[in-house]
Design a protein around this motif. Structure first.
Motif, mmCIF file in Angstrom:
data_model
loop_
_atom_site.group_PDB
_atom_site.id
_atom_site.type_symbol
_atom_site.label_atom_id
_atom_site.label_comp_id
_atom_site.label_asym_id
_atom_site.label_seq_id
_atom_site.Cartn_x
_atom_site.Cartn_y
_atom_site.Cartn_z
ATOM 1 N N LEU A 193 0.811 -1.223 0.000
ATOM 2 C CA LEU A 193 0.000 0.000 0.000
ATOM 3 C C LEU A 193 0.845 1.274 0.000
ATOM 4 O O LEU A 193 0.300 2.381 -0.089
ATOM 5 C CB LEU A 193 -0.924 0.017 1.234
ATOM 6 C CG LEU A 193 -2.066 -0.997 1.260
ATOM 7 C CD1 LEU A 193 -2.789 -0.931 2.605
ATOM 8 C CD2 LEU A 193 -3.051 -0.737 0.125
ATOM 9 N N TYR A 194 2.161 1.110 0.097
ATOM 10 C CA TYR A 194 3.044 2.271 0.261
ATOM 11 C C TYR A 194 2.794 3.398 -0.754
ATOM 12 O O TYR A 194 2.712 4.573 -0.366
ATOM 13 C CB TYR A 194 4.510 1.837 0.203
ATOM 14 C CG TYR A 194 5.475 2.992 0.287
ATOM 15 C CD1 TYR A 194 5.656 3.681 1.488
ATOM 16 C CD2 TYR A 194 6.181 3.422 -0.843
ATOM 17 C CE1 TYR A 194 6.519 4.758 1.572
ATOM 18 C CE2 TYR A 194 7.046 4.503 -0.771
ATOM 19 C CZ TYR A 194 7.206 5.161 0.435
ATOM 20 O OH TYR A 194 8.056 6.240 0.516
ATOM 21 N N PRO A 195 2.648 3.100 -2.044
ATOM 22 C CA PRO A 195 2.463 4.195 -3.018
ATOM 23 C C PRO A 195 1.224 5.054 -2.753
ATOM 24 O O PRO A 195 1.214 6.251 -3.063
ATOM 25 C CB PRO A 195 2.328 3.452 -4.356
ATOM 26 C CG PRO A 195 3.016 2.147 -4.130
ATOM 27 C CD PRO A 195 2.716 1.788 -2.713
ATOM 28 N N SER A 196 0.178 4.452 -2.163
ATOM 29 C CA SER A 196 -1.069 5.208 -1.960
ATOM 30 C C SER A 196 -1.229 5.759 -0.545
ATOM 31 O O SER A 196 -2.067 6.641 -0.312
ATOM 32 C CB SER A 196 -2.277 4.319 -2.292
ATOM 33 O OG SER A 196 -2.281 3.164 -1.463
ATOM 34 N N ILE A 197 -0.407 5.269 0.385
ATOM 35 C CA ILE A 197 -0.576 5.664 1.789
ATOM 36 C C ILE A 197 -0.394 7.164 1.991
ATOM 37 O O ILE A 197 -1.118 7.795 2.759
ATOM 38 C CB ILE A 197 0.404 4.873 2.692
ATOM 39 C CG1 ILE A 197 -0.064 3.418 2.808
ATOM 40 C CG2 ILE A 197 0.512 5.500 4.081
ATOM 41 C CD1 ILE A 197 0.883 2.523 3.576
ATOM 42 N N ARG A 198 0.547 7.764 1.267
ATOM 43 C CA ARG A 198 0.825 9.193 1.484
ATOM 44 C C ARG A 198 -0.332 10.096 1.056
ATOM 45 O O ARG A 198 -0.364 11.275 1.399
ATOM 46 C CB ARG A 198 2.114 9.600 0.761
ATOM 47 C CG ARG A 198 2.105 9.434 -0.733
ATOM 48 C CD ARG A 198 3.521 9.505 -1.287
ATOM 49 N NE ARG A 198 3.559 9.337 -2.731
ATOM 50 C CZ ARG A 198 3.636 10.347 -3.592
ATOM 51 N NH1 ARG A 198 3.688 11.594 -3.141
ATOM 52 N NH2 ARG A 198 3.669 10.126 -4.891
ATOM 53 N N PHE A 199 -1.291 9.529 0.325
ATOM 54 C CA PHE A 199 -2.456 10.315 -0.088
ATOM 55 C C PHE A 199 -3.650 10.118 0.858
ATOM 56 O O PHE A 199 -4.702 10.719 0.665
ATOM 57 C CB PHE A 199 -2.877 9.934 -1.515
ATOM 58 C CG PHE A 199 -1.812 10.197 -2.543
ATOM 59 C CD1 PHE A 199 -1.461 11.499 -2.886
ATOM 60 C CD2 PHE A 199 -1.140 9.142 -3.152
ATOM 61 C CE1 PHE A 199 -0.467 11.741 -3.833
ATOM 62 C CE2 PHE A 199 -0.152 9.372 -4.095
ATOM 63 C CZ PHE A 199 0.194 10.677 -4.432
ATOM 64 N N MET A 200 -3.469 9.261 1.859
ATOM 65 C CA MET A 200 -4.564 8.978 2.803
ATOM 66 C C MET A 200 -4.485 9.900 4.015
ATOM 67 O O MET A 200 -3.396 10.206 4.500
ATOM 68 C CB MET A 200 -4.484 7.525 3.294
ATOM 69 C CG MET A 200 -4.594 6.466 2.230
ATOM 70 S SD MET A 200 -4.469 4.808 2.992
ATOM 71 C CE MET A 200 -4.335 3.772 1.528
#
Length: 256
Positions: A193-200
């Motif tokens: 999930l790392y690529p999308s985590i920073r947008f959460m």
């Protein structure tokens, strides 16, 4: 009234959920097992049984009056009276409890298999007792620190304890609600999930983390738990106690 004599009990104190009161096959050598000289047995309705087994609320006064000072335990040559102790069954499930003088089931224990069978035999011709209790006024509530039984189905005693420990650590994480910490631990749990985590945002990160870990138990759960509690003395001590118990169990099997 029905009574059982010479009953072995393994008290677990302050456990509101029945799944945290282990059955005989999960009792440990270091558990403090006691022998009761005598304890009453009551065959009660399922709603009342569930209420007593799965929570720590006031037991109906009529019930307490019936069992008052009917149980005894022996310590050496001394016979001690227990004010409110009893074995209850709904015809299927069985549990013993002791209020230690209060009105709530503070201590709970399962029975050994032979004595469970004795309970079933004794209630065959017994009448089910009815006490004043309205199940509509009671609703069991579950939350992170008091998990729903479905979340621990199939887990061993050790796994349940470690999962409880994990939930305690997660509860602290949620209370702090630091977005960077939350993102870090979600990455630890699910690197994909790392690529999308920073947008959460923190709510979404927490939701993903909790939804991911709440089901079942695995090596990944254990690894996350051990990392989360690092540097927290109280939680580390709880981990150590379970780890020592597991090591002792393994050593016992090897010696056998």
């Amino acid at each position: 009234m029905l009574y059982l004599h010479d009953v072995w009990v393994n008290w677990f104190e302050g456990e509101e959920n029945a799944y945290n009161v282990p059955f005989f096959h999960e009792w440990r050598r270091q558990d403090k097992i006691e022998l009761l000289d005598q304890i009453p047995l009551l065959y009660i309705t399922k709603p009342l049984y569930d209420y007593i087994e799965n929570d720590m609320h006031d037991i109906p006064k009529q019930f307490l009056e019936v069992i008052y000072q009917q149980a005894y335990m022996r310590r050496g040559m001394e016979r001690k009276v227990l004010d409110y102790a009893c074995i209850i069954t709904d015809g299927t499930e069985i549990i013993a409890f002791d209020t230690i003088g209060y009105d709530i089931p503070i201590r709970k224990s399962r029975l050994i298999p032979r004595q469970e069978q004795m309970v079933y035999d004794m209630i065959k011709d017994a009448r089910q007792e009815n006490f004043q209790f309205d199940p509509k006024k009671y609703k069991k509530e579950y939350h992170m620190l008091s998990m729903h039984p479905q979340l621990v189905v199939g887990l061993t005693r050790r796994e349940k304890q470690l999962k409880q420990l994990l939930m305690m650590a997660l509860d602290q994480l949620r209370t702090t609600n630091n977005i960077e910490e939350l993102r870090y631990w979600l990455t630890e749990w699910d690197p994909k999930l790392y690529p999308s985590i920073r947008f959460m945002d923190e709510h979404r990160v927490w939701e993903k983390l909790y939804d991911g870990v709440k089901q079942g138990w695995s090596i990944a759960h254990e690894d996350l738990c051990q990392k989360l509690i690092k540097g927290q003395p109280f939680l580390e001590k709880l981990w150590e106690l379970e780890d020592v118990s597991n090591t002792s169990k393994r050593n016992q099997k090897i010696s056998e």
